[in-house]
Write a protein that holds these residues in place. Structure first.
Motif, PDB file in Angstrom:
ATOM      1  N   TYR A  90       0.839  -1.204   0.000  1.00  0.00           N
ATOM      2  CA  TYR A  90       0.000   0.000   0.000  1.00  0.00           C
ATOM      3  C   TYR A  90       0.873   1.254   0.000  1.00  0.00           C
ATOM      4  O   TYR A  90       0.650   2.195  -0.772  1.00  0.00           O
ATOM      5  CB  TYR A  90      -0.894   0.029   1.244  1.00  0.00           C
ATOM      6  N   ASP A  91       1.864   1.287   0.890  1.00  0.00           N
ATOM      7  CA  ASP A  91       2.743   2.459   0.977  1.00  0.00           C
ATOM      8  C   ASP A  91       3.448   2.718  -0.350  1.00  0.00           C
ATOM      9  O   ASP A  91       3.564   3.858  -0.792  1.00  0.00           O
ATOM     10  CB  ASP A  91       3.786   2.261   2.080  1.00  0.00           C
ATOM     11  N   PHE A  92       3.911   1.648  -0.967  1.00  0.00           N
ATOM     12  CA  PHE A  92       4.628   1.779  -2.238  1.00  0.00           C
ATOM     13  C   PHE A  92       3.723   2.396  -3.306  1.00  0.00           C
ATOM     14  O   PHE A  92       4.146   3.277  -4.067  1.00  0.00           O
ATOM     15  CB  PHE A  92       5.129   0.409  -2.674  1.00  0.00           C
ATOM     16  N   CYS A  93       2.478   1.948  -3.368  1.00  0.00           N
ATOM     17  CA  CYS A  93       1.536   2.492  -4.353  1.00  0.00           C
ATOM     18  C   CYS A  93       1.205   3.951  -4.063  1.00  0.00           C
ATOM     19  O   CYS A  93       1.109   4.779  -4.980  1.00  0.00           O
ATOM     20  CB  CYS A  93       0.263   1.660  -4.373  1.00  0.00           C
ATOM     21  N   ILE A  94       1.006   4.280  -2.799  1.00  0.00           N
ATOM     22  CA  ILE A  94       0.693   5.663  -2.427  1.00  0.00           C
ATOM     23  C   ILE A  94       1.845   6.585  -2.797  1.00  0.00           C
ATOM     24  O   ILE A  94       1.656   7.662  -3.378  1.00  0.00           O
ATOM     25  CB  ILE A  94       0.374   5.749  -0.923  1.00  0.00           C
ATOM     26  N   GLU A  95       3.071   6.164  -2.464  1.00  0.00           N
ATOM     27  CA  GLU A  95       4.234   7.006  -2.714  1.00  0.00           C
ATOM     28  C   GLU A  95       4.495   7.211  -4.198  1.00  0.00           C
ATOM     29  O   GLU A  95       5.021   8.259  -4.607  1.00  0.00           O
ATOM     30  CB  GLU A  95       5.464   6.389  -2.046  1.00  0.00           C
ATOM     31  N   ASN A  96       4.138   6.231  -5.020  1.00  0.00           N
ATOM     32  CA  ASN A  96       4.413   6.327  -6.457  1.00  0.00           C
ATOM     33  C   ASN A  96       3.167   6.631  -7.294  1.00  0.00           C
ATOM     34  O   ASN A  96       3.269   6.711  -8.524  1.00  0.00           O
ATOM     35  CB  ASN A  96       5.026   5.010  -6.943  1.00  0.00           C
ATOM     36  N   ASP A  97       2.005   6.787  -6.647  1.00  0.00           N
ATOM     37  CA  ASP A  97       0.744   7.063  -7.340  1.00  0.00           C
ATOM     38  C   ASP A  97       0.426   5.961  -8.352  1.00  0.00           C
ATOM     39  O   ASP A  97       0.072   6.226  -9.499  1.00  0.00           O
ATOM     40  CB  ASP A  97       0.783   8.429  -8.029  1.00  0.00           C
TER      41      ASP A  97
END
Length: 260
Positions: A205-212
């Motif tokens: 989740y964090d990875f997706c949020i940080e990279n949009d």
């Protein structure tokens, strides 16, 4: 709303007593249960189904990567995607894996995805799954403790290879390239859309949020014994995702775009 016809391509010819005789359909299933002669028809039937999905209006055609697996007969999803890219004209080619931490060097993924985007005329959706332990650790022998670091490094190399107009040096912990130079380049600019499949890990989740990136939640929980728990598990996962969007790590509240 958009709809993707996603096909795992399972092996349909397991024996009737499979559940009684074998402990798993993954990793240690005997390959003697596979028949390549019947497999010829199976692959072509599944490709026919995916091609048909475009004719009835589906927006995307989905394939993915699994290894040593009787419910997913695609160790190389890019092969299936290439066949679909040539025989379809409108639907997105949604490759929900390659598992980028398994490729050495990972620039191979950048090259193959670029080829798919060019062949399809800019219809590729590039999937970068971290991968399951069954595929990454058991079937391909990656060390669990370094898998996410290897994944992050592969991701950075692929993104840089798509963006760079000149050869560059890449000096990572796991990959060192004197000449990183992606030929061909994707049609879509600045890059193809990136979807990240996952089963609810907060790190993803964090990875997706940080990279949009679009988070592709794997919301199927199995046949008979598993499906009754699916709504509860989905609610739990969505709750975890909302908490990550509003956590101090994400800064101001962010959106997490999801596919289920």
């Amino acid at each position: 709303m958009r709809f993707i016809w996603f096909n795992l391509m399972p092996w349909p010819h397991l024996p009737e007593d499979f559940r009684e005789k074998y402990r798993s359909v993954w990793v240690d299933i005997p390959s003697s249960l596979y028949d390549p002669v019947r497999g010829h028809a199976v692959y072509n039937d599944y490709l026919d189904q995916l091609e048909f999905a475009e004719t009835v209006g589906f927006d995307g055609l989905g394939v993915n990567e699994h290894h040593a697996n009787a419910y997913g007969l695609m160790p190389s999803p890019t092969l299936m995607a290439a066949a679909l890219a040539r025989r379809t004209s409108r639907a997105a080619i949604v490759v929900l894996g390659s598992s980028i931490a398994l490729y050495d060097p990972p620039i191979r993924v950048a090259e193959e995805f670029a080829m798919l985007d060019v062949i399809s005329g800019g219809r590729l959706v590039a999937g970068f799954p971290v991968g399951t332990s069954m595929d990454t650790n058991y079937a391909y022998g990656r060390v669990p403790a370094t898998l996410r670091e290897r994944y992050a490094e592969a991701h950075d190399l692929i993104r840089k290879a798509w963006a760079a107009d000149e050869p560059f040096v890449f000096n990572g912990r796991f990959t060192q390239l004197r000449y990183a130079n992606c030929w061909p380049k994707p049609v879509q600019k600045p890059r193809p859309p990136i979807f990240i499949p996952g089963g609810g890990s907060v790190e993803t989740y964090d990875f997706c949020i940080e990279n949009d990136y679009n988070y592709s939640y794997l919301s199927f929980f199995g046949y008979l014994r598993g499906w009754r728990g699916a709504p509860r598990a989905l609610r739990s996962s969505c709750s975890a995702a909302r908490s990550r969007c509003t956590s101090p790590r994400s800064g101001s509240p962010r959106n997490l775009r999801c596919l289920t």
